[in-house]
Design an enzyme around this catalytic site. Structure first.
Site, PDB file in Angstrom:
ATOM      1  N   ASP B  70      46.765  -6.826  40.907  1.00  0.00           N
ATOM      2  CA  ASP B  70      45.504  -7.561  40.729  1.00  0.00           C
ATOM      3  C   ASP B  70      45.434  -8.723  41.707  1.00  0.00           C
ATOM      4  O   ASP B  70      45.854  -8.576  42.853  1.00  0.00           O
ATOM      5  CB  ASP B  70      45.409  -8.065  39.281  1.00  0.00           C
ATOM      6  CG  ASP B  70      43.970  -8.058  38.780  1.00  0.00           C
ATOM      7  OD1 ASP B  70      43.180  -8.904  39.256  1.00  0.00           O
ATOM      8  OD2 ASP B  70      43.630  -7.213  37.955  1.00  0.00           O
ATOM      9  N   HIS B 111      42.078 -13.021  36.897  1.00  0.00           N
ATOM     10  CA  HIS B 111      42.052 -11.673  36.336  1.00  0.00           C
ATOM     11  C   HIS B 111      43.440 -11.126  36.033  1.00  0.00           C
ATOM     12  O   HIS B 111      43.704 -10.597  34.958  1.00  0.00           O
ATOM     13  CB  HIS B 111      41.308 -10.749  37.312  1.00  0.00           C
ATOM     14  CG  HIS B 111      40.766  -9.513  36.695  1.00  0.00           C
ATOM     15  ND1 HIS B 111      41.246  -8.254  37.018  1.00  0.00           N
ATOM     16  CD2 HIS B 111      39.798  -9.308  35.780  1.00  0.00           C
ATOM     17  CE1 HIS B 111      40.587  -7.340  36.326  1.00  0.00           C
ATOM     18  NE2 HIS B 111      39.705  -7.952  35.570  1.00  0.00           N
ATOM     19  N   SER B 285      38.930  -3.789  31.790  1.00  0.00           N
ATOM     20  CA  SER B 285      40.085  -4.575  32.244  1.00  0.00           C
ATOM     21  C   SER B 285      40.936  -5.036  31.083  1.00  0.00           C
ATOM     22  O   SER B 285      42.124  -5.293  31.250  1.00  0.00           O
ATOM     23  CB  SER B 285      39.623  -5.816  33.010  1.00  0.00           C
ATOM     24  OG  SER B 285      39.068  -5.459  34.229  1.00  0.00           O
TER      25      SER B 285
END
Lengths: 87, 808
Positions: B70, B111, B285
């Site tokens: 990520d 994230h 996600s």
């Protein structure tokens, strides 16, 4: 809207048989710098060329392009920026 | 082999959950983690991922390594530092060993840290949450915070494959509903190397978040990462079981975990950048890391599971539960599957139980069947192209033979002027239909598909050999200007699976109670078993003597069972392989209710859309005799013939041609685009559209002149009256004779004014020029000119001046 044209970088992925020494020699001959093996992919190397355009909508052409004529170079691809989004 | 249960609560009894032996941790948001506390009375959710059950069996992800690909991982976060693994981490963007994210004012790079917390946030450390695999080792690869190239992806996917067990990725190509993209050469090589050589030959496990483009009407089959057989594509469901707004559907999705949904659904809480905690983590996600963590629990239960074993266990243990989808179906192997959720909600406890006693599945065989290479098939607008291919499953080659399916891939090349108008279905020999591609409203690309691989998991466990049907629909959108047909250039079928039943090696130990005296046992039967008995043997020769069945079983009122290869007519197979009765009117069905019929008994017809059977077709339906289905008439049609020609419209509609359209009051017309009655132009009494040119009858005070309604007749027209049979006088404007400029009536004797060059004499327009010398043309030629009324032509008038000037 995001640019739809391909964005070429000054990085190449190359497949060269014969080990890192052969890769180093070929890289030096055409003005590239061998940044090392790509992850765990055997015989695949990351070549960087500082004298080509960092980001371009056109694939790079020049003396360095003759690298693809080297017999030991089995495959070469100029790297293109991909649009990736986090989900 | 004993595995200790995680430590119990040390806080006050008031903080304990209701059940006596429930686990409790002091992490700040522990009580808000509703998807873990599913089974208690406080948090109660409708379907449980049974994470607590896996923990109670002693599985917490110990010695399993997960990495998050990520934008980096905040390794200093108090909830992540304990389990952080530097050997599972790298910074590809900066080419160094530290994957710490780049900080900025917007916290753009949060994230990866959010994904990591779900997997392996430490337990009982007072901070934030507890990761599902809270004893796993967690790393991160910073690779999205810079130019992402094929090489960057490959480096990330092939990082330390002998150390890392699971790679979790919650990113992909644009979910804008018009992108078709996937892994390029190096990334594909990384996948193949990973599953072949990673984890010391057992294969790396790649977990991927399915697309988030639900609003853009995207389809995850256009994402080559989730479409790959090497990745486990993860969908999301909200707490309510409803489809979240961002969810895409496709046939490559394997399984589902919880995530956030609407505002009234509870949220997923996880670690956030700058040592914080957040409930804003959303989308698929949030689901992929959960799935990665649950897989980590299974790998702890059995570290020798291969990448395919993991997928088999997921297929076997995932459940539909309360997940809401209109297309749940049971495939021929007895698995429930849908395009939104794959095989359903993951079940951590069931997975670890299966993993504990799992025997590796047989080697994967790959059979490539090239279906249609020579002939290019035209795909016409609003038509269907069907191509049937009789697959053998490579039965003539022992090394390639596929009998029991896993993944099925269709490799296809299509040219088409508007890619989003295409939809593609694949039907297996057992009748399982997979939607490989749905229409994508925003995809206006003219590029078509070039050797694009669509993958389906829906045929898992089915037999490979037989007729495979590929159907391509072209549904032109209103935005498509060209109705140029597309072409199906070629397609091939790639069947992945095994030649031997994948579970034939699974052993189940028979329980023998040492306290029971021997003479209480019946004498053992050593003869041959019926072919429908599985490897557990039988107690007699008949199909009702089997200990367990190979395929399905019927249960009788006296509680006996009989094994069968297929459920008989009037029965359906449930997810426990039992043949259950359909509703009395159904011949075949997918459930016992009357609205779950697939075909009807003799004398009944299947009602399209409702899956019920009826004696006759109701209003609004017509009988399609070929398929014995009552199909809907066209929109607004009340009754139609057997060939779907409307004969009677619904109230308020009128039959115009063969279509029913709204009957509009006089003075209004039906606007088909807006589907309402709109006012005609004021000059029209009735009309067929907008504007003065669309009048079909003029309003009072207006006169019809050609196609227009006017107040008075234009120059060159005279007022005419016509009395109809019913005595009504119709007044309209008629064109004057060509010889007149204006007139009062028909013919050349009613002119009231003339064109220039002509004089009005007794209502007739005559040539007014004074003739000079007699021209050479005077005579027969000029007589003909006058006879044919050509004196009005200036050239001829001059040439034949004398003749044209004469009266008559």
């Amino acid at each position: 809207p995001p640019c739809k044209a391909r964005l070429y970088t000054n990085h190449w992925a190359v497949r060269i048989a014969g080990g890192p020494e052969v890769a180093d020699r070929i890289a030096e001959k055409y003005g590239y710098r061998n940044m090392g093996q790509i992850g765990d992919l055997k015989d695949h190397y990351h070549f960087f060329h500082s004298r080509t355009i960092k980001r371009s909508t056109l694939s790079s052409r020049g003396r360095h392009s003759f690298i693809s004529m080297e017999p030991k170079v089995e495959w070469i691809e100029q790297q293109v920026v991909k649009r990736r989004i986090k989900r | 082999d004993y595995k200790p249960v995680p430590p119990l609560s040390q806080t006050s009894p008031a903080q304990n959950s209701v059940a006596q032996n429930n686990i409790f941790y002091n992490d700040a948001k522990w009580s808000s983690m509703w998807y873990i506390h599913c089974s208690d009375d406080v948090h109660n959710c409708q379907s449980d991922m049974n994470i607590m059950g896996a923990w109670k069996r002693g599985y917490t992800g110990k010695d399993v390594v997960v990495t998050i690909l990520d934008d980096g991982i905040e390794r200093t976060h108090p909830d992540l530092s304990q389990n952080y693994d530097p050997q599972a981490s790298y910074d590809v963007n900066s080419n160094d060993l530290d994957p710490m994210p780049r900080y900025d004012a917007t916290n753009e790079n949060k994230h990866g840290t959010r994904c990591a917390g779900e997997v392996a946030a430490a337990a009982n450390n007072s901070h934030c949450i507890v990761g599902i695999a809270y004893n796993a080792r967690i790393g991160g690869v910073r690779m999205l915070d810079g130019d992402v190239t094929d090489m960057v992806e490959a480096r990330s996917l092939s990082l330390n494959p002998q150390h890392i067990d699971i790679y979790s990725a919650s990113w992909g190509p644009d979910d804008d509903g018009k992108t078709v993209d996937g892994p390029a050469t190096l990334a594909r090589q990384a996948f193949e190397n990973g599953i072949r050589m990673g984890r010391k030959g057992r294969g790396s496990v790649f977990v991927w978040a399915s697309g988030n483009g639900g609003r853009s009407r995207d389809h995850c089959s256009c994402d080559g990462y989730t479409n790959s057989i090497y990745t486990i594509s993860i969908s999301s469901t909200a707490e309510s079981g409803r489809k979240p707004w961002y969810l895409e559907e496709c046939s490559s999705t394997l399984t589902t975990t919880y995530s956030s949904g609407e505002n009234y659904d509870r949220k997923i809480i996880t670690t956030d950048l700058r040592h914080r905690c957040t409930d804003s983590h959303t989308g698929t996600s949030a689901s992929a890391p959960m799935a990665a963590a649950i897989i980590a629990l299974a790998l702890e239960a059995n570290p020798s599971l291969t990448w395919r074993d993991v997928q088999h266990i997921i297929v076997k243990t995932s459940r539909a539960g309360h997940l809401s989808a209109s297309d749940w179906k049971t495939n021929a192997a007895g698995y429930n599957v849908s395009h939104l959720y794959g095989f359903g909600l993951m079940d951590a406890e069931a997975m670890v139980k299966e993993a504990e006693q799992w025997k590796q599945v047989p080697a994967q065989h790959v059979c490539v069947e090239t279906a249609d290479r020579q002939i290019s098939r035209t795909i016409r607008p609003e038509h269907l192209v069907r191509s049937v291919y009789k697959a053998t499953g490579c039965s003539d080659n022992a090394n390639l033979k596929v009998i029991y399916l896993e993944h099925v891939v269709v490799r296809i090349t299509i040219t088409h002027p508007r890619r989003g108008d295409l939809s593609i279905n694949l039907t297996s020999p057992s009748g399982t239909k997979s939607q490989l591609l749905a229409n994508r409203l925003f995809d206006h690309s003219m590029e078509g598909f070039k050797n694009w691989e669509f993958m389906t998991t829906h045929c898992w466990g089915e037999k490979a050999a037989g007729d495979w049907i590929l159907e391509i629909y072209d549904t032109p959108s209103q935005l498509r200007s060209q109705k140029v047909p597309g072409k199906l250039k070629e397609w091939s079928l790639v069947l992945y699976g095994t030649s031997v039943h994948p579970y034939s090696t699974q052993q189940k130990d028979r329980f023998i109670d040492p306290l029971q005296p021997e003479d209480e046992f019946t004498e053992e039967y050593n003869g041959p078993c019926d072919t429908e008995c599985n490897e557990n043997g039988c107690e007699g020769p008949g199909p009702h003597h089997c200990i367990n069945c190979l395929h399905y079983f019927l249960k009788f009122k006296n509680n006996t069972r009989m094994c069968v290869s297929e459920c008989p007519s009037g029965f359906f197979r449930d997810d426990r392989k039992r043949c259950k009765k359909c509703s009395s009117m159904c011949e075949t069905c997918v459930g016992s209710r009357s609205d779950q019929c697939m075909s009807c008994r003799t004398g009944y017809h299947l009602i399209e859309g409702s899956n019920t059977c009826a004696v006759s077709c109701a209003d609004g339906f017509y009988l399609d005799s070929d398929s014995n289905i009552c199909r809907r008439c066209q929109e607004n049609c009340r009754r139609c013939s057997a060939s779907n020609v409307c004969t009677e419209c619904k109230p308020g509609m009128s039959l115009q041609g063969h279509k029913c359209q709204m009957t509009c009051n006089p003075g209004t017309y039906f606007n088909g685009h807006r589907r309402t009655c709109e006012l005609c132009h004021r000059a029209c009494a009735t009309c067929a559209g907008t504007g003065i040119e669309a009048c079909t009858k003029c309003a009072d005070g207006y006169l019809l002149e050609d196609w227009r309604c006017v107040l008075t007749c234009s120059p060159g027209y005279y007022l005419s009256e016509l009395t109809s049979d019913n005595g009504q006088v119709q007044r309209f404007c008629k064109k004057c004779d060509n010889s007149c400029f204006e007139c009062l009536g028909p013919g050349e004797l009613n002119c009231s004014s003339c064109n220039s060059g002509y004089n009005l004499e007794a209502g007739t327009c005559v040539v007014s020029t004074v003739c000079k010398d007699e021209s050479w043309a005077e005579g027969g030629f000029c007589v003909l000119v006058k006879k044919n009324n050509l004196c009005q032509r200036r050239v001829l008038q001059q040439l034949c001046c004398r003749t044209c000037s004469q009266k008559g």
